[in-house]
Motif scaffolding. Sequence first.
Motif, mmCIF file in Angstrom:
data_model
loop_
_atom_site.group_PDB
_atom_site.id
_atom_site.type_symbol
_atom_site.label_atom_id
_atom_site.label_comp_id
_atom_site.label_asym_id
_atom_site.label_seq_id
_atom_site.Cartn_x
_atom_site.Cartn_y
_atom_site.Cartn_z
ATOM 1 N N UNK B 32 0.868 -1.075 -0.060
ATOM 2 C CA UNK B 32 0.013 -0.159 -0.036
ATOM 3 C C UNK B 32 0.824 1.321 -0.009
ATOM 4 N N UNK B 33 2.021 1.389 0.731
ATOM 5 C CA UNK B 33 2.946 2.450 0.857
ATOM 6 C C UNK B 33 3.559 2.499 -0.602
ATOM 7 N N UNK B 34 3.987 1.486 -1.264
ATOM 8 C CA UNK B 34 4.393 1.631 -2.463
ATOM 9 C C UNK B 34 3.472 2.223 -3.674
ATOM 10 N N UNK B 35 2.423 1.662 -3.431
ATOM 11 C CA UNK B 35 1.183 2.021 -4.390
ATOM 12 C C UNK B 35 1.032 3.601 -4.167
ATOM 13 N N UNK B 36 0.878 4.012 -3.105
ATOM 14 C CA UNK B 36 0.714 5.588 -2.858
ATOM 15 C C UNK B 36 1.876 6.340 -3.406
ATOM 16 N N UNK B 37 2.955 5.756 -3.303
ATOM 17 C CA UNK B 37 4.282 6.422 -3.884
ATOM 18 C C UNK B 37 4.223 6.266 -5.476
ATOM 19 N N UNK B 38 3.677 5.167 -5.818
ATOM 20 C CA UNK B 38 3.681 4.943 -7.202
ATOM 21 C C UNK B 38 2.804 6.105 -7.923
ATOM 22 N N UNK B 39 1.387 6.183 -7.144
ATOM 23 C CA UNK B 39 0.337 7.172 -7.673
ATOM 24 C C UNK B 39 1.196 8.677 -7.619
ATOM 25 N N UNK B 40 1.972 8.745 -6.930
ATOM 26 C CA UNK B 40 2.632 10.125 -6.643
ATOM 27 C C UNK B 40 3.556 10.540 -7.741
ATOM 28 N N UNK B 41 4.488 9.314 -7.862
ATOM 29 C CA UNK B 41 5.681 9.739 -8.687
ATOM 30 C C UNK B 41 5.466 9.210 -10.148
ATOM 31 N N UNK B 42 4.843 8.207 -10.607
ATOM 32 C CA UNK B 42 4.648 7.553 -11.837
ATOM 33 C C UNK B 42 4.465 8.657 -13.170
ATOM 34 N N UNK B 43 3.379 9.439 -12.634
ATOM 35 C CA UNK B 43 3.020 10.487 -13.701
ATOM 36 C C UNK B 43 4.283 11.076 -14.414
ATOM 37 N N UNK B 44 5.263 11.456 -13.222
ATOM 38 C CA UNK B 44 6.208 12.277 -13.837
ATOM 39 C C UNK B 44 7.434 11.311 -14.289
#
Lengths: 138, 387
Positions: B32-44
């Motif tokens: 879940x932590x990794x997912x939240x991080x992914x949602x934040x950073x993957x777009x850029x």
Amino acid sequence: MRFLLLKHYRGGPDNHHDVPPMDQWEPERVDDHMQSLRDISRMLEESGELVDAQALHEERVFVQYGGEGASPVTTDGPYPETSDLAAGWYMVDVESRERALEIAAIVSAGPDQHGEPMHEWIEVRQVYTDDGGVPTED
Amino acid sequence: MDDELLRGLVPQVIAILVRRGNDFATAEDAVQDALVEAVRTWPSTPPANPRAWLITVAQRRLIDVRRSEAARRRREEADADEPEPGPSEQADDTLLLLALCCHPTLTPASSIALTLRAVGGLTTAEIADAFLVPQATMAQRISRAKAAIRDVPLDRTGDLAVMLRVLYLVFHAGHRGKVDLAAEAVRLTRQLARASAEPEVRGLLALMLLHRARDAARWRDGRLVPLDRQDRSLWDTREIAAGVGLLQSALAKGRPGEYQLQAAIAALHDDAASWEETDWGQVLGWYDDLVALAGNPVARLGRLVAVAHVRGGGRALVELGELEEACAGLSQFHAVRGYLLELAGDRAAAAEACARAAGLTTSAPERDHLTRRAAELRSGQAQQPHE
């Protein structure tokens, strides 16, 4: 500041005029009333003032602690016809008390069985904040 | 980065971490932590290999957690390199995690929340939004659910009926928030259908598709439109064809169940050009099977509509009378009664029944619809449904 705008099935001051149950209106008048409720929610959403809007089922039960090891004590009426019965609410976050009253008046103007403003009584209650209040040294 | 792809990776990554010796609750938190991080950073900064990225970040998170726990209890780091799972293993992972999240000791609300997070890959914030509760409340519900299943081993012996029930509830939870829960339920049921050959899984998926196909016709100007008044030209014929295909392959196994039977009834409605042209004889046949199998009051009441069209309204009213004692507290009882009375031409009594049904339902759109029905019947505007 937050205010709770309460609609009632019954209770409060005397009605402005009699309104029969909605299932006895002309169907188009029912649609108009429902549409006005949706319009008010949309207006408050668009103005950034809506916190929450909910409708309450008419059925109610009063519950009381029944003592150690005992089941809760309940009573579901009958209650006096005049007893207060909330029907639902809008919670709004507004700039002033005046604005809350203005919104309440809009809610109250929802169309009745003839398409005329219902003049329904809306109860307005301010919600306490949980900040520390205004510092006295100001 | 496709959001659905990202969320599809979540159960796989959790399962990989669990196979590496981590317990479910800790692994799920890390993902879940990794997912939240992914949602934040993957777009850029999109990663080259999304799954490897998720595993690495979640693994790092697990090591952090373990380091902080190390003083308290010594635990070996069991990071044996596992081969990357193949497609069938991915389907198994979904089944494994779903079985755990839908453990019979959990309440439906807990199972739903945990399933949407660990199998659906939604964030706590999204789930809270979908169910209109504060995020802290949803976080607490999920963490309590995880605590309740702490000692349950991750294996395939889940109760399939409970899993299907949870998915069914997600499907019908509606969507006032940003997440389309019905679409989410379809996606998860489809994943489960890849992992399980049980005909009821396909039956449920078929039922969902056959209902979803009518979505565009179910609402008009913010009002609920019942099946008998829907504009059938708005129905999604491709979705119907897909649902019928699934249903046929499920029924071919010769082990009918509640969802297959409901789907069969839905398929007959979806297949009819109009309410009046419905193959009521067949609908009644499936309802008879459904009542014999499940026997729940709502199925019994639904059956009476078919009885009215096949054997006459009088017969249906007599049978309705037999259900009165058991069902008079149900909104559906009075709604069906209203329908049957209207068929019989007794509009005043039909209006009374609809108003009664409106007073009992806890769904606001349904209440509004029934109130309007009563108003139509009283004002003399009502159309006979079979005209």
